[in-house]
Design a protein around this motif. Structure first.
Motif, PDB file in Angstrom:
ATOM      1  N   TRP A 161       0.806  -1.080  -0.003  1.00  0.00           N
ATOM      2  CA  TRP A 161       0.055   0.038  -0.116  1.00  0.00           C
ATOM      3  C   TRP A 161       0.828   1.087   0.002  1.00  0.00           C
ATOM      4  O   TRP A 161       2.169   1.269   0.409  1.00  0.00           O
ATOM      5  CB  TRP A 161      -1.021  -0.043   1.264  1.00  0.00           C
ATOM      6  N   ASN A 162       0.030   2.156  -0.357  1.00  0.00           N
ATOM      7  CA  ASN A 162       0.802   3.644  -0.287  1.00  0.00           C
ATOM      8  C   ASN A 162       0.732   4.183   1.013  1.00  0.00           C
ATOM      9  O   ASN A 162      -0.424   4.701   1.374  1.00  0.00           O
ATOM     10  CB  ASN A 162       0.138   4.733  -1.428  1.00  0.00           C
ATOM     11  N   ASP A 163       1.909   4.086   1.721  1.00  0.00           N
ATOM     12  CA  ASP A 163       1.981   4.817   3.299  1.00  0.00           C
ATOM     13  C   ASP A 163       2.117   5.990   3.190  1.00  0.00           C
ATOM     14  O   ASP A 163       3.161   6.453   3.575  1.00  0.00           O
ATOM     15  CB  ASP A 163       3.005   3.890   4.067  1.00  0.00           C
ATOM     16  N   VAL A 164       1.010   6.897   3.126  1.00  0.00           N
ATOM     17  CA  VAL A 164       1.114   8.311   2.897  1.00  0.00           C
ATOM     18  C   VAL A 164       1.798   8.952   4.072  1.00  0.00           C
ATOM     19  O   VAL A 164       2.414   9.906   3.687  1.00  0.00           O
ATOM     20  CB  VAL A 164      -0.223   8.722   2.611  1.00  0.00           C
ATOM     21  N   ASN A 165       1.555   8.424   5.200  1.00  0.00           N
ATOM     22  CA  ASN A 165       1.992   8.977   6.377  1.00  0.00           C
ATOM     23  C   ASN A 165       3.432   8.519   6.822  1.00  0.00           C
ATOM     24  O   ASN A 165       3.750   8.933   8.020  1.00  0.00           O
ATOM     25  CB  ASN A 165       0.991   9.181   7.576  1.00  0.00           C
ATOM     26  N   LYS A 166       3.800   7.574   6.141  1.00  0.00           N
ATOM     27  CA  LYS A 166       4.907   6.795   6.572  1.00  0.00           C
ATOM     28  C   LYS A 166       5.005   6.352   7.951  1.00  0.00           C
ATOM     29  O   LYS A 166       6.306   6.593   8.404  1.00  0.00           O
ATOM     30  CB  LYS A 166       6.281   7.807   6.006  1.00  0.00           C
TER      31      LYS A 166
END
Length: 74
Positions: free
Chosen positions: A16-21
């Motif tokens: 997944w795209n871990d936007v907030n890392k």
């Protein structure tokens, strides 16, 4: 004589795209399709591969219990 079927192992998850890392699959973070996932045995030999689906999920099943590693490439 009853001989039970040996248990098999499964490995799977989501890319997944871990936007907030933060390393956590938070609500609203979308899966990434088309990522190649390679399964390696305990000798670091590739033994299987798959590609994530439209929602970013991958799955390996019917594995002998043991030690495995997964690798990812776009």
């Amino acid at each position: 004589i009853y001989l039970p079927t040996p248990l098999k192992a499964e490995i799977g998850d989501r890319v997944w795209n871990d936007v907030n890392k933060n390393g956590i699959q938070d609500s609203g973070e979308t899966g990434i399709a088309g990522v190649t996932v390679t399964l390696y045995d305990d000798n670091n030999t590739p033994i299987a591969f798959t590609v994530t689906n439209a929602d970013g999920y991958y799955f390996f099943q019917n594995l002998e219990p043991g030690t495995y590693t997964v690798g990812f490439s776009l």
